[in-house]
Enzyme design. Structure first.
Site, mmCIF file in Angstrom:
data_model
loop_
_atom_site.group_PDB
_atom_site.id
_atom_site.type_symbol
_atom_site.label_atom_id
_atom_site.label_comp_id
_atom_site.label_asym_id
_atom_site.label_seq_id
_atom_site.Cartn_x
_atom_site.Cartn_y
_atom_site.Cartn_z
ATOM 1 C CE1 TYR A 125 0.609 -7.184 -5.895
ATOM 2 C CE2 TYR A 125 -1.741 -6.881 -6.155
ATOM 3 C CZ TYR A 125 -0.569 -6.587 -5.507
ATOM 4 O OH TYR A 125 -0.564 -5.699 -4.453
ATOM 5 C CG ASP A 211 10.616 5.951 -6.234
ATOM 6 O OD1 ASP A 211 10.279 5.917 -7.421
ATOM 7 O OD2 ASP A 211 11.802 5.920 -5.866
ATOM 8 C CG ASP A 235 -3.419 -3.455 -4.735
ATOM 9 O OD1 ASP A 235 -4.470 -2.872 -4.414
ATOM 10 O OD2 ASP A 235 -3.056 -4.527 -4.209
#
Ligand code: NAI
Length: 341
Positions: A125, A211, A235
């Protein structure tokens, strides 16, 4: 009164003023000692002052170091930068802490009690992005880079372990993608392991690839306790965990820095229901609960959570997003009746 705690209150945009009003009324009934300095930010501030983050609001935040913030609308495509991102960077709010806990019985999941601690200022980010041309096409390749620093990786993992200690949690899971992003995510994992060693015997630590973590959170969310991870993964996973317990209307968040803490609902300004007496104030109320724990008033936070439980679970009074029929005002009145006995 000597025991008053100065705090900035930003009602914000959209449903912000409605859920802030509900929250402040319930806190007042609980005799919470915050002394609010009400400030404008976001579109509401822009329309009144020409700035999405006026100087008065910044001065107030610097003075109090503590804030409860309603959602702020980020206008799309008009050159506005998100005020939320600006605040994070400006005040070094490196930790985003999002606890999610099952409230409503009979949902898809029972017994979920997961806190996601997300690194808030680094990672992908950092959004260092640009295009690279190929032939005539100036936007043929989109390129983005991120960075993690050793210092920040250590700080966020330590924050997660300290949170675990303070809140009586048993385990911290380091979530990463170091099998592919061997350097970017590898540094986080390496530093995380080093910090975890300081808490050996006190707080358990394990590791998951992001994952696999996403799948396990859907299959067996009750096996997770505190998750600490980098910005992008945090997030996504924190919205996932909010979904496990009934959606964004329930989920609070805290943005913590060395000298500043800003508490907010995870959801946005919900323009589709703004001003219609439909908003669920629970997420902001719970954000105020986190703020109470932050200032050492766990007792009042527990009373607040008890009142929410009483109204939503025992009395079955719920707003439309939770399948109920009451509006914000009626819901708030029910909370006030419980608090005022
Ligand atoms: P949103 O979270 O505002 O709304 C998504 C959906 O959830 C809508 O259908 C809305 O009605 C519903 N919803 C949200 N909160 C609710 C509540 N308390 N009670 C009942 N229903 C609720 O997300 P959206 O529409 O993507 O964003 C709207 C604006 O909010 C955007 O400008 C966005 O940038 C901003 N935003 C601000 C945040 C903040 O200030 N922390 C966080 C997320 C978005």
């Amino acid at each position: 009164m000597a025991d008053r705690i100065p705090a900035t209150l930003i009602p914000g945009d959209g449903i912000g003023p409605e859920i802030t009003d509900a929250t402040v009324r319930v806190l007042r009934a609980l005799e919470v000692p915050f002394e609010w300095d009400v400030q404008r930010a976001g579109v509401t501030a822009y329309e009144a002052t020409g700035s999405v983050l006026p100087d008065e609001a910044l001065e107030s935040l610097k003075r109090t170091g503590l804030a409860l913030k309603g959602p702020l609308t980020t206008p799309i495509g008009e050159g506005f930068r998100s005020v939320n991102v600006t605040l994070r960077k400006m005040f070094g709010l490196y930790a985003n802490v999002r606890p999610t806990k099952t409230l409503l019985p009979g949902g898809r999941y029972e017994g979920v009690d997961v806190t996601v601690v997300r690194e808030n200022v680094e990672g992908l980010y950092a959004a260092m992005e640009h295009y690279m041309p190929v032939g005539d096409d100036t936007e043929a390749v989109a390129y983005g880079a991120g960075f993690n620093t050793r210092v920040e990786c250590q700080r966020i993992v330590r924050h997660a372990f300290e949170y675990a200690l303070k809140h009586g949690r048993r385990k911290v899971t380091l979530v990463h993608k170091a099998n592919i992003l061997k350097i970017l995510s590898g540094l986080f994992l390496h530093e995380g392991r080093r910090v975890a060693a300081d808490y050996a015997g006190k707080i358990a630590c394990d590791e998951r690839i992001v994952d696999a973590c996403a799948m396990e959170l859907v299959l067996h969310p009750e096996t997770y306790d505190v998750i600490v991870t980098t910005n992008l993964f945090g997030d996504i996973l924190s919205d996932l965990t909010a979904g496990l317990v009934g959606g964004l209307g329930m989920a609070p968040g805290a943005n913590i820095g060395e000298n500043m803490a800003i508490f907010e609902a995870v959801h946005g300004s919900a323009p589709d229901i703004a001003g219609k007496d439909k908003a669920n104030p629970i997420a902001l109320l719970r954000a105020a609960g986190l703020m109470l724990v932050h200032v050492g008033r766990q007792d009042l936070a527990e009373k607040l959570e008890h009142a929410i439980h009483e109204v939503v679970v025992t009395q079955g009074i719920r707003t439309a997003d939770l399948g109920g029929e009451v509006g914000t005002k009626t819901f708030t009145q029910a909370l006030l009746s419980v608090v005022e006995g």
